[in-house]
Design a protein around this motif. Structure first.
Motif, PDB file in Angstrom:
ATOM      1  N   MET A  42       0.870  -0.917   0.261  1.00 12.02           N
ATOM      2  CA  MET A  42       0.420  -0.356   0.010  1.00 12.02           C
ATOM      3  C   MET A  42       0.628   0.974  -0.325  1.00 12.02           C
ATOM      4  N   VAL A  43       1.315   1.264   0.343  1.00 15.74           N
ATOM      5  CA  VAL A  43       2.821   2.074   1.007  1.00 15.74           C
ATOM      6  C   VAL A  43       3.139   2.504  -0.942  1.00 15.74           C
ATOM      7  N   VAL A  44       3.879   1.762  -1.647  1.00 18.56           N
ATOM      8  CA  VAL A  44       4.756   1.911  -3.273  1.00 18.56           C
ATOM      9  C   VAL A  44       3.093   2.849  -4.044  1.00 18.56           C
ATOM     10  N   LYS A  45       1.846   1.440  -3.500  1.00 19.89           N
ATOM     11  CA  LYS A  45       0.740   3.050  -3.974  1.00 19.89           C
ATOM     12  C   LYS A  45       0.408   4.071  -4.204  1.00 19.89           C
ATOM     13  N   ARG A  46       0.545   4.038  -2.558  1.00 14.97           N
ATOM     14  CA  ARG A  46       0.023   5.719  -2.187  1.00 14.97           C
ATOM     15  C   ARG A  46       0.980   6.421  -3.641  1.00 14.97           C
ATOM     16  N   LEU A  47       2.474   6.014  -2.927  1.00 12.79           N
ATOM     17  CA  LEU A  47       3.850   6.770  -3.983  1.00 12.79           C
ATOM     18  C   LEU A  47       3.045   6.818  -4.891  1.00 12.79           C
ATOM     19  N   ARG A  48       2.296   5.939  -5.189  1.00 12.75           N
ATOM     20  CA  ARG A  48       2.950   5.588  -7.493  1.00 12.75           C
ATOM     21  C   ARG A  48       1.442   7.193  -7.696  1.00 12.75           C
ATOM     22  N   GLU A  49       0.530   6.634  -6.679  1.00 15.76           N
ATOM     23  CA  GLU A  49      -0.733   7.591  -6.757  1.00 15.76           C
ATOM     24  C   GLU A  49      -0.095   9.101  -6.592  1.00 15.76           C
ATOM     25  N   THR A  50       0.159   9.619  -5.688  1.00 16.00           N
ATOM     26  CA  THR A  50       0.740  10.603  -6.062  1.00 16.00           C
ATOM     27  C   THR A  50       1.636  11.386  -6.626  1.00 16.00           C
ATOM     28  N   TYR A  51       2.398  10.504  -7.049  1.00 13.23           N
ATOM     29  CA  TYR A  51       3.449  11.487  -8.094  1.00 13.23           C
ATOM     30  C   TYR A  51       2.451  10.926  -9.614  1.00 13.23           C
ATOM     31  N   MET A  53      -0.479  12.393  -9.466  1.00  9.15           N
ATOM     32  CA  MET A  53      -1.700  13.432  -9.737  1.00  9.15           C
ATOM     33  C   MET A  53      -0.890  14.338  -9.303  1.00  9.15           C
ATOM     34  N   ALA A  54       0.526  14.955  -9.096  1.00  7.63           N
ATOM     35  CA  ALA A  54       1.840  15.869  -8.620  1.00  7.63           C
ATOM     36  C   ALA A  54       2.592  16.135  -9.757  1.00  7.63           C
ATOM     37  N   LYS A  55       2.841  15.287 -11.248  1.00  3.10           N
ATOM     38  CA  LYS A  55       4.176  15.399 -11.389  1.00  3.10           C
ATOM     39  C   LYS A  55       3.834  16.769 -12.475  1.00  3.10           C
ATOM     40  N   SER A  56       2.091  16.909 -12.693  1.00  2.00           N
ATOM     41  CA  SER A  56       2.064  17.945 -13.770  1.00  2.00           C
ATOM     42  C   SER A  56       2.183  19.078 -13.175  1.00  2.00           C
ATOM     43  N   LYS A  57       2.374  18.959 -11.236  1.00  2.20           N
ATOM     44  CA  LYS A  57       3.117  20.804 -10.977  1.00  2.20           C
ATOM     45  C   LYS A  57       4.710  20.602 -10.825  1.00  2.20           C
ATOM     46  N   ASN A  58       5.273  19.283 -11.777  1.00  2.00           N
ATOM     47  CA  ASN A  58       6.562  19.932 -11.630  1.00  2.00           C
ATOM     48  C   ASN A  58       7.031  19.050 -10.332  1.00  2.00           C
ATOM     49  N   ILE A  59       6.394  17.744  -9.809  1.00  2.49           N
ATOM     50  CA  ILE A  59       7.254  17.034  -9.097  1.00  2.49           C
ATOM     51  C   ILE A  59       8.237  15.700  -9.634  1.00  2.49           C
ATOM     52  N   LYS A  60       8.752  15.651  -8.510  1.00  5.13           N
ATOM     53  CA  LYS A  60      10.077  15.219 -10.032  1.00  5.13           C
ATOM     54  C   LYS A  60      10.474  13.508  -8.658  1.00  5.13           C
ATOM     55  N   ILE A  61      10.250  14.236  -7.572  1.00  4.68           N
ATOM     56  CA  ILE A  61      10.441  12.726  -6.192  1.00  4.68           C
ATOM     57  C   ILE A  61       9.345  13.208  -5.299  1.00  4.68           C
ATOM     58  N   ILE A  62       8.612  12.104  -5.506  1.00  8.57           N
ATOM     59  CA  ILE A  62       8.076  11.492  -4.359  1.00  8.57           C
ATOM     60  C   ILE A  62       8.837  10.608  -3.101  1.00  8.57           C
ATOM     61  N   ARG A  63       9.079  11.028  -1.602  1.00  5.07           N
ATOM     62  CA  ARG A  63       9.134  10.054  -0.612  1.00  5.07           C
ATOM     63  C   ARG A  63       8.488   9.486   0.180  1.00  5.07           C
ATOM     64  N   PRO A  64       8.214   8.604   0.820  1.00  2.00           N
ATOM     65  CA  PRO A  64       7.322   8.235   2.605  1.00  2.00           C
ATOM     66  C   PRO A  64       8.213   8.856   3.688  1.00  2.00           C
ATOM     67  N   PRO A  70      11.868  10.652   6.987  1.00  2.09           N
ATOM     68  CA  PRO A  70      12.460   9.898   5.813  1.00  2.09           C
ATOM     69  C   PRO A  70      12.756   8.865   5.051  1.00  2.09           C
ATOM     70  N   GLY A  71      12.409   8.171   4.300  1.00  2.77           N
ATOM     71  CA  GLY A  71      12.975   6.489   4.052  1.00  2.77           C
ATOM     72  C   GLY A  71      12.117   6.373   2.480  1.00  2.77           C
ATOM     73  N   HIS A  72      12.605   5.338   2.260  1.00  2.00           N
ATOM     74  CA  HIS A  72      12.604   4.374   0.806  1.00  2.00           C
ATOM     75  C   HIS A  72      10.911   3.547   1.091  1.00  2.00           C
ATOM     76  N   PRO A  73      10.818   3.677  -0.222  1.00  2.00           N
ATOM     77  CA  PRO A  73      11.208   3.511  -1.268  1.00  2.00           C
ATOM     78  C   PRO A  73      11.045   5.027  -2.049  1.00  2.00           C
ATOM     79  N   VAL A  74      11.980   5.180  -3.041  1.00  2.00           N
ATOM     80  CA  VAL A  74      11.993   7.007  -3.145  1.00  2.00           C
ATOM     81  C   VAL A  74      11.253   6.372  -5.236  1.00  2.00           C
ATOM     82  N   LEU A  75      10.526   7.731  -4.934  1.00  2.00           N
ATOM     83  CA  LEU A  75      10.238   7.525  -6.722  1.00  2.00           C
ATOM     84  C   LEU A  75      11.144   8.974  -7.656  1.00  2.00           C
ATOM     85  N   PHE A  76      11.360   8.237  -8.019  1.00  2.00           N
ATOM     86  CA  PHE A  76      12.471   9.443  -9.191  1.00  2.00           C
ATOM     87  C   PHE A  76      11.562   9.492 -10.633  1.00  2.00           C
TER      88      PHE A  76
END
Length: 128
Positions: A42-51, A53-64, A70-76
């Protein structure tokens, strides 16, 4: 699975081997650490969902963050891959993350166990 013949060059060599293998095939990737066994799907799914939604706002990194740590996994995003390929020695992507704080979004989780990093047999016994 990717073989890293340069493993003796440090952690960055494994990171770069992985990025090189996928850089022309994906629009983003997760960087996981092998010694964090408690991260639920569920952490991976939520990070992916956040990415998504946020990539159109110039967000390039999603981190839990687990209990504010701060932890991992980090989405780049793929736009960051060239910088990941420049990392040298026995270090991960922390410097790249620090250079992109304006393009970083954290996703908070309350469970600190999910971010547990197990480096020794004694730590494994304690968490087991």
């Amino acid at each position: 699975m990717i073989h890293n013949p340069n493993f003796s060059e440090g952690l960055s060599s494994s990171l770069k081997a992985g990025v090189k293998a996928i850089q022309d095939k994906v629009s983003a990737t997760f960087i996981f650490l092998a010694d964090q066994p408690f991260i639920p799907v569920m952490v991976v799914k939520r990070l992916r969902e956040t990415y998504d939604m946020a990539k159109s706002k110039n967000i390039k990194i999603i981190r839990p963050r687990y209990a504010s740590v701060p932890g991992h996994p980090v989405l780049f995003d793929a736009e960051i891959f060239s910088e990941l390929l420049c990392i040298e020695g026995n270090q991960g992507a922390q410097q790249v993350i620090q250079q992109h704080l304006a393009e970083l979004k954290y996703v908070d989780f309350d469970n600190p166990l999910w971010g547990a990093d197990i480096d020794t047999p004694e730590e494994w016994q304690r968490y087991k």
